[in-house]
Scaffold this motif. Structure first.
Motif, PDB file in Angstrom:
ATOM      1  N   ALA A 114       0.854  -1.188   0.000  1.00 16.64           N
ATOM      2  CA  ALA A 114       0.000   0.000   0.000  1.00 16.64           C
ATOM      3  C   ALA A 114       0.890   1.239   0.000  1.00 16.64           C
ATOM      4  O   ALA A 114       1.981   1.236   0.568  1.00 16.64           O
ATOM      5  N   SER A 115       0.433   2.290  -0.635  1.00 15.40           N
ATOM      6  CA  SER A 115       1.247   3.489  -0.803  1.00 15.40           C
ATOM      7  C   SER A 115       1.691   4.087   0.534  1.00 15.40           C
ATOM      8  O   SER A 115       2.870   4.398   0.729  1.00 15.40           O
ATOM      9  N   ASP A 116       0.757   4.223   1.476  1.00 15.24           N
ATOM     10  CA  ASP A 116       1.102   4.883   2.736  1.00 15.24           C
ATOM     11  C   ASP A 116       1.953   4.006   3.641  1.00 15.24           C
ATOM     12  O   ASP A 116       2.876   4.496   4.296  1.00 15.24           O
ATOM     13  N   THR A 117       1.677   2.705   3.666  1.00  8.58           N
ATOM     14  CA  THR A 117       2.498   1.842   4.525  1.00  8.58           C
ATOM     15  C   THR A 117       3.913   1.692   3.963  1.00  8.58           C
ATOM     16  O   THR A 117       4.860   1.509   4.726  1.00  8.58           O
ATOM     17  N   PHE A 118       4.069   1.819   2.632  1.00  6.35           N
ATOM     18  CA  PHE A 118       5.428   1.770   2.090  1.00  6.35           C
ATOM     19  C   PHE A 118       6.239   2.970   2.558  1.00  6.35           C
ATOM     20  O   PHE A 118       7.407   2.827   2.934  1.00  6.35           O
ATOM     21  N   LYS A 119       5.614   4.150   2.552  1.00  7.53           N
ATOM     22  CA  LYS A 119       6.321   5.338   3.042  1.00  7.53           C
ATOM     23  C   LYS A 119       6.711   5.157   4.514  1.00  7.53           C
ATOM     24  O   LYS A 119       7.794   5.566   4.949  1.00  7.53           O
ATOM     25  N   GLU A 120       5.833   4.518   5.272  1.00  2.00           N
ATOM     26  CA  GLU A 120       6.127   4.230   6.676  1.00  2.00           C
ATOM     27  C   GLU A 120       7.297   3.247   6.782  1.00  2.00           C
ATOM     28  O   GLU A 120       8.189   3.415   7.618  1.00  2.00           O
ATOM     29  N   ALA A 121       7.304   2.248   5.906  1.00  2.00           N
ATOM     30  CA  ALA A 121       8.383   1.253   5.906  1.00  2.00           C
ATOM     31  C   ALA A 121       9.728   1.903   5.594  1.00  2.00           C
ATOM     32  O   ALA A 121      10.750   1.546   6.191  1.00  2.00           O
ATOM     33  N   GLN A 122       9.746   2.875   4.680  1.00  2.00           N
ATOM     34  CA  GLN A 122      11.002   3.554   4.349  1.00  2.00           C
ATOM     35  C   GLN A 122      11.559   4.327   5.546  1.00  2.00           C
ATOM     36  O   GLN A 122      12.770   4.439   5.697  1.00  2.00           O
ATOM     37  N   LYS A 123      10.648   4.869   6.376  1.00  2.00           N
ATOM     38  CA  LYS A 123      11.108   5.559   7.581  1.00  2.00           C
ATOM     39  C   LYS A 123      11.642   4.571   8.611  1.00  2.00           C
ATOM     40  O   LYS A 123      12.632   4.837   9.297  1.00  2.00           O
ATOM     41  N   LEU A 124      10.973   3.416   8.720  1.00  2.00           N
ATOM     42  CA  LEU A 124      11.423   2.385   9.660  1.00  2.00           C
ATOM     43  C   LEU A 124      12.735   1.750   9.196  1.00  2.00           C
ATOM     44  O   LEU A 124      13.592   1.407  10.018  1.00  2.00           O
ATOM     45  N   TYR A 125      12.875   1.604   7.876  1.00  2.00           N
ATOM     46  CA  TYR A 125      14.032   0.908   7.296  1.00  2.00           C
ATOM     47  C   TYR A 125      14.648   1.765   6.184  1.00  2.00           C
ATOM     48  O   TYR A 125      14.315   1.605   5.001  1.00  2.00           O
ATOM     49  N   PRO A 126      15.535   2.691   6.545  1.00  2.00           N
ATOM     50  CA  PRO A 126      16.098   3.624   5.560  1.00  2.00           C
ATOM     51  C   PRO A 126      16.825   2.958   4.394  1.00  2.00           C
ATOM     52  O   PRO A 126      16.978   3.592   3.339  1.00  2.00           O
ATOM     53  N   PHE A 127      17.253   1.705   4.539  1.00  2.00           N
ATOM     54  CA  PHE A 127      17.935   1.044   3.412  1.00  2.00           C
ATOM     55  C   PHE A 127      16.989   0.890   2.215  1.00  2.00           C
ATOM     56  O   PHE A 127      17.445   0.671   1.090  1.00  2.00           O
ATOM     57  N   LEU A 128      15.678   1.033   2.435  1.00  2.00           N
ATOM     58  CA  LEU A 128      14.723   0.958   1.325  1.00  2.00           C
ATOM     59  C   LEU A 128      14.815   2.181   0.413  1.00  2.00           C
ATOM     60  O   LEU A 128      14.159   2.225  -0.623  1.00  2.00           O
ATOM     61  N   THR A 129      15.622   3.163   0.790  1.00  2.00           N
ATOM     62  CA  THR A 129      15.837   4.335  -0.073  1.00  2.00           C
ATOM     63  C   THR A 129      17.131   4.206  -0.883  1.00  2.00           C
ATOM     64  O   THR A 129      17.432   5.084  -1.695  1.00  2.00           O
ATOM     65  N   LEU A 130      17.902   3.135  -0.664  1.00  2.00           N
ATOM     66  CA  LEU A 130      19.214   3.007  -1.313  1.00  2.00           C
ATOM     67  C   LEU A 130      19.151   2.635  -2.799  1.00  2.00           C
ATOM     68  O   LEU A 130      19.956   3.132  -3.584  1.00  2.00           O
ATOM     69  N   PRO A 131      18.250   1.728  -3.226  1.00  2.00           N
ATOM     70  CA  PRO A 131      18.203   1.401  -4.650  1.00  2.00           C
ATOM     71  C   PRO A 131      17.839   2.608  -5.508  1.00  2.00           C
ATOM     72  O   PRO A 131      17.357   3.637  -4.996  1.00  2.00           O
ATOM     73  N   ARG A 132      18.025   2.460  -6.815  1.00  3.61           N
ATOM     74  CA  ARG A 132      17.783   3.572  -7.746  1.00  3.61           C
ATOM     75  C   ARG A 132      16.332   4.018  -7.736  1.00  3.61           C
ATOM     76  O   ARG A 132      16.034   5.193  -7.992  1.00  3.61           O
ATOM     77  N   GLY A 133      15.440   3.128  -7.428  1.00  8.61           N
ATOM     78  CA  GLY A 133      14.028   3.493  -7.393  1.00  8.61           C
ATOM     79  C   GLY A 133      13.170   2.280  -7.084  1.00  8.61           C
ATOM     80  O   GLY A 133      13.670   1.168  -6.895  1.00  8.61           O
ATOM     81  N   VAL A 134      11.863   2.508  -7.031  1.00  5.76           N
ATOM     82  CA  VAL A 134      10.928   1.449  -6.659  1.00  5.76           C
ATOM     83  C   VAL A 134       9.601   1.664  -7.374  1.00  5.76           C
ATOM     84  O   VAL A 134       9.175   2.798  -7.583  1.00  5.76           O
ATOM     85  N   THR A 135       8.982   0.563  -7.771  1.00  4.90           N
ATOM     86  CA  THR A 135       7.592   0.586  -8.203  1.00  4.90           C
ATOM     87  C   THR A 135       6.768  -0.011  -7.082  1.00  4.90           C
ATOM     88  O   THR A 135       6.971  -1.167  -6.699  1.00  4.90           O
ATOM     89  N   VAL A 136       5.871   0.798  -6.521  1.00  6.84           N
ATOM     90  CA  VAL A 136       4.976   0.365  -5.445  1.00  6.84           C
ATOM     91  C   VAL A 136       3.604   0.103  -6.063  1.00  6.84           C
ATOM     92  O   VAL A 136       3.037   0.987  -6.711  1.00  6.84           O
ATOM     93  N   SER A 137       3.095  -1.092  -5.859  1.00  3.66           N
ATOM     94  CA  SER A 137       1.833  -1.471  -6.499  1.00  3.66           C
ATOM     95  C   SER A 137       0.706  -0.496  -6.179  1.00  3.66           C
ATOM     96  O   SER A 137      -0.110  -0.171  -7.039  1.00  3.66           O
ATOM     97  N   GLY A 138       0.665  -0.024  -4.932  1.00  5.91           N
ATOM     98  CA  GLY A 138      -0.388   0.900  -4.527  1.00  5.91           C
ATOM     99  C   GLY A 138      -0.372   2.209  -5.290  1.00  5.91           C
ATOM    100  O   GLY A 138      -1.412   2.868  -5.448  1.00  5.91           O
ATOM    101  N   ASP A 139       0.808   2.610  -5.772  1.00  2.00           N
ATOM    102  CA  ASP A 139       0.925   3.818  -6.599  1.00  2.00           C
ATOM    103  C   ASP A 139       0.648   3.512  -8.072  1.00  2.00           C
ATOM    104  O   ASP A 139       0.085   4.333  -8.792  1.00  2.00           O
ATOM    105  N   ALA A 140       1.047   2.310  -8.506  1.00  2.00           N
ATOM    106  CA  ALA A 140       0.902   1.927  -9.917  1.00  2.00           C
ATOM    107  C   ALA A 140      -0.520   1.491 -10.254  1.00  2.00           C
ATOM    108  O   ALA A 140      -0.916   1.514 -11.426  1.00  2.00           O
ATOM    109  N   GLY A 141      -1.294   1.075  -9.220  1.00  3.07           N
ATOM    110  CA  GLY A 141      -2.634   0.550  -9.473  1.00  3.07           C
ATOM    111  C   GLY A 141      -2.615  -0.824 -10.111  1.00  3.07           C
ATOM    112  O   GLY A 141      -3.596  -1.270 -10.721  1.00  3.07           O
TER     113      GLY A 141
END
Length: 204
Positions: A114-141
């Motif tokens: 989900a879009s909002d829980t992914f943003k929460e996960a990035q705050k809990l686990y900053p290593f999720l910001t290290l890759p070049r980018g991410v496709t989140v299903s909740g944003d892609a639909g």
């Protein structure tokens, strides 16, 4: 293997971070049979996956509360206590991902989240910001294993499907990636992942 892999795509849940909704609910609904019934009949996998597809939590909660008014508190507890469902990272898997990035490999992520829980996960686990980018299903639909989400990810990040390796703990998602023309491996544990990467000539 004589295939040149230039792009590595990681799933997140149960590959890089642990996910288990029973963790908070073992406290909220202590009885095992009652809790299992709740997940099988109220906050089901099929209900939760729609938030991964982009449905908002308020709508999701209202739908269930209308059907199961006696369980309103437990239904609202799912989102409220979501952060407890992701209690720790898989340190060895994260180390592998960080090692690939450090060696200059092109690493991205593709996740049913989900879009909002992914943003929460990035705050809990900053290593999720290290890759070049991410496709989140909740944003892609779109959600895995729909071939369209792999095609969307490849287009968004300029990936050559034939030179892309995907890592996921779900066999249907692995098969979805292969259907999109990617290489893919089924994640079971970090040691097996290390061996799979070596088989593709990827050194960590």
């Amino acid at each position: 293997m004589s295939i040149e892999i230039r792009h590595i795509v990681f799933d997140i849940g149960r590959v890089l971070i642990h996910y288990d909704p029973h963790i908070p609910f073992s406290r909220i609904i202590p009885d095992d049979a009652e809790r299992n019934w709740f997940f099988a009949n109220v906050c089901t996998h099929d209900w939760n996956i729609e938030q991964d597809r982009g449905r908002g939590w308020q709508e999701a909660e209202e739908l269930l509360i209308a059907e199961h008014p006696a369980h309103e508190d437990s239904i609202r507890a799912f989102r409220k206590h979501w952060h407890e469902m992701v209690p720790h990272a898989y340190v060895e898997s994260v180390s592998i991902m960080e090692g690939l990035i450090a060696k200059g490999y092109d690493v991205t992520m593709l996740t049913n989240f989900a879009s909002d829980t992914f943003k929460e996960a990035q705050k809990l686990y900053p290593f999720l910001t290290l890759p070049r980018g991410v496709t989140v299903s909740g944003d892609a639909g779109l959600i895995k294993p729909d071939v369209a989400i792999y095609q969307t990810h490849a287009k968004s990040f300029g990936l050559d499907p034939a030179a892309t390796l995907f890592i996921d703990d779900s066999m249907p998602n692995v098969e979805g990636a292969r259907a999109a023309g990617w290489h893919a491996v089924h994640f079971t544990d970090p040691q097996t992942l290390q061996a799979d990467l070596s088989a593709y000539g990827l050194a960590v």
